[in-house]
Design an enzyme around this catalytic site. Structure first.
Site, PDB file in Angstrom:
ATOM      1  N   ILE A 151      35.907  45.438  39.578  1.00  0.00           N
ATOM      2  CA  ILE A 151      36.941  44.503  40.020  1.00  0.00           C
ATOM      3  C   ILE A 151      36.339  43.440  40.931  1.00  0.00           C
ATOM      4  O   ILE A 151      36.545  42.235  40.717  1.00  0.00           O
ATOM      5  CB  ILE A 151      38.086  45.271  40.722  1.00  0.00           C
ATOM      6  CG1 ILE A 151      38.806  46.167  39.696  1.00  0.00           C
ATOM      7  CG2 ILE A 151      39.079  44.308  41.376  1.00  0.00           C
ATOM      8  CD1 ILE A 151      39.803  47.138  40.271  1.00  0.00           C
ATOM      9  N   ASP A 170      28.170  45.320  49.272  1.00  0.00           N
ATOM     10  CA  ASP A 170      28.289  46.579  48.528  1.00  0.00           C
ATOM     11  C   ASP A 170      27.219  47.531  49.050  1.00  0.00           C
ATOM     12  O   ASP A 170      26.103  47.100  49.366  1.00  0.00           O
ATOM     13  CB  ASP A 170      28.093  46.329  47.021  1.00  0.00           C
ATOM     14  CG  ASP A 170      28.624  47.481  46.182  1.00  0.00           C
ATOM     15  OD1 ASP A 170      29.623  47.280  45.464  1.00  0.00           O
ATOM     16  OD2 ASP A 170      28.059  48.604  46.248  1.00  0.00           O
ATOM     17  N   GLU A 258      52.192  57.287  48.880  1.00  0.00           N
ATOM     18  CA  GLU A 258      53.026  56.427  48.024  1.00  0.00           C
ATOM     19  C   GLU A 258      54.166  57.254  47.439  1.00  0.00           C
ATOM     20  O   GLU A 258      53.951  58.411  47.053  1.00  0.00           O
ATOM     21  CB  GLU A 258      52.175  55.822  46.904  1.00  0.00           C
ATOM     22  CG  GLU A 258      51.094  54.899  47.460  1.00  0.00           C
ATOM     23  CD  GLU A 258      50.234  54.230  46.392  1.00  0.00           C
ATOM     24  OE1 GLU A 258      50.415  54.522  45.193  1.00  0.00           O
ATOM     25  OE2 GLU A 258      49.372  53.413  46.769  1.00  0.00           O
ATOM     26  N   HIS A 281      51.731  49.301  44.326  1.00  0.00           N
ATOM     27  CA  HIS A 281      50.584  49.761  43.521  1.00  0.00           C
ATOM     28  C   HIS A 281      50.690  49.271  42.072  1.00  0.00           C
ATOM     29  O   HIS A 281      50.588  50.056  41.121  1.00  0.00           O
ATOM     30  CB  HIS A 281      50.484  51.289  43.565  1.00  0.00           C
ATOM     31  CG  HIS A 281      49.084  51.777  43.290  1.00  0.00           C
ATOM     32  ND1 HIS A 281      48.560  52.904  43.842  1.00  0.00           N
ATOM     33  CD2 HIS A 281      48.092  51.267  42.515  1.00  0.00           C
ATOM     34  CE1 HIS A 281      47.320  53.089  43.412  1.00  0.00           C
ATOM     35  NE2 HIS A 281      47.014  52.094  42.600  1.00  0.00           N
ATOM     36  N   GLY A 283      48.766  46.638  40.958  1.00  0.00           N
ATOM     37  CA  GLY A 283      47.589  45.814  40.642  1.00  0.00           C
ATOM     38  C   GLY A 283      47.183  45.912  39.184  1.00  0.00           C
ATOM     39  O   GLY A 283      46.898  44.910  38.529  1.00  0.00           O
ATOM     40  N   GLY A 284      47.185  47.125  38.668  1.00  0.00           N
ATOM     41  CA  GLY A 284      46.730  47.320  37.287  1.00  0.00           C
ATOM     42  C   GLY A 284      47.871  47.442  36.299  1.00  0.00           C
ATOM     43  O   GLY A 284      47.641  47.742  35.126  1.00  0.00           O
TER      44      GLY A 284
HETATM   45  N1  NAD Z   1      45.742  48.427  42.803  1.00  0.00           N
HETATM   46  C1  NAD Z   1      45.597  48.963  41.619  1.00  0.00           C
HETATM   47  O1  NAD Z   1      46.528  49.086  40.837  1.00  0.00           O
HETATM   48  C2  NAD Z   1      44.231  49.417  41.178  1.00  0.00           C
HETATM   49  C3  NAD Z   1      43.909  49.430  39.820  1.00  0.00           C
HETATM   50  C4  NAD Z   1      42.618  49.788  39.444  1.00  0.00           C
HETATM   51  C5  NAD Z   1      41.696  50.166  40.414  1.00  0.00           C
HETATM   52  N2  NAD Z   1      42.055  50.187  41.721  1.00  0.00           N
HETATM   53  C6  NAD Z   1      41.083  50.575  42.766  1.00  0.00           C
HETATM   54  O2  NAD Z   1      40.183  49.494  42.963  1.00  0.00           O
HETATM   55  C7  NAD Z   1      38.956  50.001  43.493  1.00  0.00           C
HETATM   56  C8  NAD Z   1      37.785  49.357  42.789  1.00  0.00           C
HETATM   57  O3  NAD Z   1      37.815  49.678  41.397  1.00  0.00           O
HETATM   58  P1  NAD Z   1      36.528  49.362  40.483  1.00  0.00           P
HETATM   59  O4  NAD Z   1      36.885  49.722  39.091  1.00  0.00           O
HETATM   60  O5  NAD Z   1      36.013  48.009  40.771  1.00  0.00           O
HETATM   61  O6  NAD Z   1      35.526  50.448  41.078  1.00  0.00           O
HETATM   62  P2  NAD Z   1      33.938  50.458  40.965  1.00  0.00           P
HETATM   63  O7  NAD Z   1      33.540  51.882  41.147  1.00  0.00           O
HETATM   64  O8  NAD Z   1      33.490  49.717  39.758  1.00  0.00           O
HETATM   65  O9  NAD Z   1      33.473  49.605  42.250  1.00  0.00           O
HETATM   66  C9  NAD Z   1      33.524  50.062  43.562  1.00  0.00           C
HETATM   67  C10 NAD Z   1      32.353  49.430  44.300  1.00  0.00           C
HETATM   68  O10 NAD Z   1      32.514  49.671  45.684  1.00  0.00           O
HETATM   69  C11 NAD Z   1      31.225  49.975  46.227  1.00  0.00           C
HETATM   70  N3  NAD Z   1      31.446  50.680  47.490  1.00  0.00           N
HETATM   71  C12 NAD Z   1      31.888  51.960  47.651  1.00  0.00           C
HETATM   72  N4  NAD Z   1      32.041  52.227  48.956  1.00  0.00           N
HETATM   73  C13 NAD Z   1      31.692  51.094  49.626  1.00  0.00           C
HETATM   74  C14 NAD Z   1      31.677  50.749  50.987  1.00  0.00           C
HETATM   75  N5  NAD Z   1      32.063  51.616  51.928  1.00  0.00           N
HETATM   76  N6  NAD Z   1      31.269  49.511  51.328  1.00  0.00           N
HETATM   77  C15 NAD Z   1      30.893  48.617  50.370  1.00  0.00           C
HETATM   78  N7  NAD Z   1      30.885  48.892  49.055  1.00  0.00           N
HETATM   79  C16 NAD Z   1      31.308  50.116  48.681  1.00  0.00           C
HETATM   80  C17 NAD Z   1      30.544  50.761  45.160  1.00  0.00           C
HETATM   81  O11 NAD Z   1      29.139  50.768  45.306  1.00  0.00           O
HETATM   82  C18 NAD Z   1      30.999  50.016  43.893  1.00  0.00           C
HETATM   83  O12 NAD Z   1      30.117  48.969  43.566  1.00  0.00           O
HETATM   84  C19 NAD Z   1      39.033  51.520  43.348  1.00  0.00           C
HETATM   85  O13 NAD Z   1      39.326  52.086  44.598  1.00  0.00           O
HETATM   86  C20 NAD Z   1      40.193  51.728  42.399  1.00  0.00           C
HETATM   87  O14 NAD Z   1      40.834  52.975  42.628  1.00  0.00           O
HETATM   88  C21 NAD Z   1      43.280  49.797  42.128  1.00  0.00           C
END
Ligand code: NAD
Length: 398
Positions: A151, A170, A258, A281, A283-284
């Site tokens: 994302i 990251d 939630e 919630h 977002g997706g």
């Molecule tokens: N709001 C929604 O509806 C919705 C929908 C889909 C995903 N999400 C959430 O979005 C988030 C990201 O999803 P994604 O698919 O991009 O995940 P992803 O695993 O592809 O990316 C997460 C990134 O965060 C980095 N990271 C982890 N901890 C960190 C920290 N403390 N500091 C800096 N970087 C850190 C990781 O190295 C990774 O590159 C997840 O938490 C997921 O649950 C939310």
């Protein structure tokens, strides 16, 4: 093969499986454990969303289940260790809603910069509040992305297209896309940008990583977004930062607790604050994401049945063998110990079965070998392969 699809999956899932000759039965809701055990009696494949729990007990009652498709992003509802022990493949759709989350983040960034929700509320209340004060273009402004995964990195590309200057932090080494600048710490990012958006994953270590100290470190009149996980942020601290005016706006889509069902009551220290956008919630949650999930997981189940492909499986070793040009294919899931491949091949050699092609992959304690043979396999060969001591599951694919 027969598939049971629960929880109102997108119709594309049924279409893909039916076109592959798989008999499909669909049911609208989730099933409780005992109901699921009873319902699975005649089925080889199971499709669920997040509300059906596929427990150890369910899997023990149906050890011949071939695969489970989670038509959603997470797989917490499946006992993956138990599925792996029985050689049951599990698939999900990790990327299907990435774009939807990114678009909501972009919408929120612009809406906060223009204070759109305040203007909207005022006008609905009959107040004509025409003013440019506190409204900004996003072009030329700085955006700090914390977590540059699926994302975060896609948001980086789109934000640059809007003319924003992107910084990211990251914990892993990540390729900077476009002109995005890497920060070596969260502090460096907070010092550099006017808008901070969190896209970290849900690992336990991320609990409370953004609190009073980080809000204080943000530049005055910054904007803040969290569309990742609720437990990552201290929302009492965010409330104080908004009330004091240090944070000029916030957009929050995820919360530590939630409500379970649509229509349930929601409470948060962030309710009622100015220029704070709260979304449940979502977002997706778009129709496009649902369709993509139906297509993605439907295709994964179909390919696993037809070719043995475990590409992007969440629990089995990844293999993408493609269609076989040989007489028969054997997909063999086994305990990952030395000599298994030799034993499989010895059985084939003893039965004078020639190997046309063979691929092997391993993942943790489990190995997966797909073998194409130049002649059909007699029941005796299949029995002998099954009795290789490390065998977890053997499937002959015609
Ligand atoms: N709001 C929604 O509806 C919705 C929908 C889909 C995903 N999400 C959430 O979005 C988030 C990201 O999803 P994604 O698919 O991009 O995940 P992803 O695993 O592809 O990316 C997460 C990134 O965060 C980095 N990271 C982890 N901890 C960190 C920290 N403390 N500091 C800096 N970087 C850190 C990781 O190295 C990774 O590159 C997840 O938490 C997921 O649950 C939310």
């Amino acid at each position: 093969m027969r598939a049971l699809l629960l929880e109102n999956l997108h119709p594309l899932a049924s279409t893909i499986l039916t076109e592959a000759g798989i008999e499909v039965e669909t049911r609208p809701g989730a099933l409780a454990e005992d109901e699921l055990i009873a319902a699975l009696e005649r089925f080889d494949l199971l499709g669920i969303r997040s509300k059906t729990e596929v427990t150890k007990r369910v899997l023990a009652a149906h050890p011949d289940l071939v695969a489970v498709g989670a038509f959603c992003i997470g797989t917490n509802q499946i006992d993956l260790a138990a599925a792996t022990e029985r050689g049951i493949a599990a698939f999900n759709a990790p990327y299907s809603n990435t774009r939807s989350v990114v678009e909501l983040a972009v919408a929120n960034i612009i809406a906060m910069a223009r204070r759109l929700t305040e203007r909207d509320k005022a006008l609905h209340a009959g107040i004509w509040d025409k003013s440019s004060e506190g409204s900004h273009e996003v072009r030329g402004r700085t955006l700090g992305i914390v977590g540059y995964g699926n994302i975060g990195s896609q948001l980086s590309v789109i934000a640059e297209m809007l003319g924003m200057q992107v910084y990211f932090y990251d914990t892993d080494e990540k390729l900077a896309l476009g002109n995005a600048r890497r920060c070596s710490s969260l502090e460096e990012l907070l010092d550099s940008v006017e808008t901070v958006t969190l896209h970290v994953d849900g690992r336990m270590g991320n609990a409370g990583i953004f609190g009073r100290e980080q809000f204080t470190r943000m530049r005055p009149r910054s904007l803040f977004l969290n569309l990742s996980r609720g437990f990552v942020v201290d929302y009492d601290a965010l409330r104080d930062a908004v009330v004091s005016g240090h944070v000029a706006g916030a957009a929050v889509d995820v919360f530590p607790v939630e409500p379970r069902r649509r229509g349930d009551r929601f409470d948060s220290p962030l309710r009622g604050l100015p220029n704070v956008i709260l979304t449940p919630h979502v977002g997706g949650s778009t129709e496009e994401a649902q369709e993509d999930i139906g297509r993605f997981v439907g295709t994964k189940l179909r390919d696993y049945v037809q070719t043995g492909s475990t590409a992007l499986s969440v629990n089995l070793a990844p293999l993408t063998p493609g269609r076989s040009a040989h007489a028969q294919r054997v997909a063999h899931i086994h305990h990952n110990t030395p000599g298994v491949l030799a034993r499989v091949n010895q059985v084939l050699a003893e039965h004078e079965v020639n190997i046309g092609a063979q691929v092997l992959a391993t993942r943790d304690q489990t190995g997966y070998v797909v073998t194409d043979t130049d002649s059909g396999l007699s029941p005796g060969v299949v029995r002998a392969l099954r009795s290789v001591p490390e065998t977890i599951r053997l499937r002959v694919i015609d």
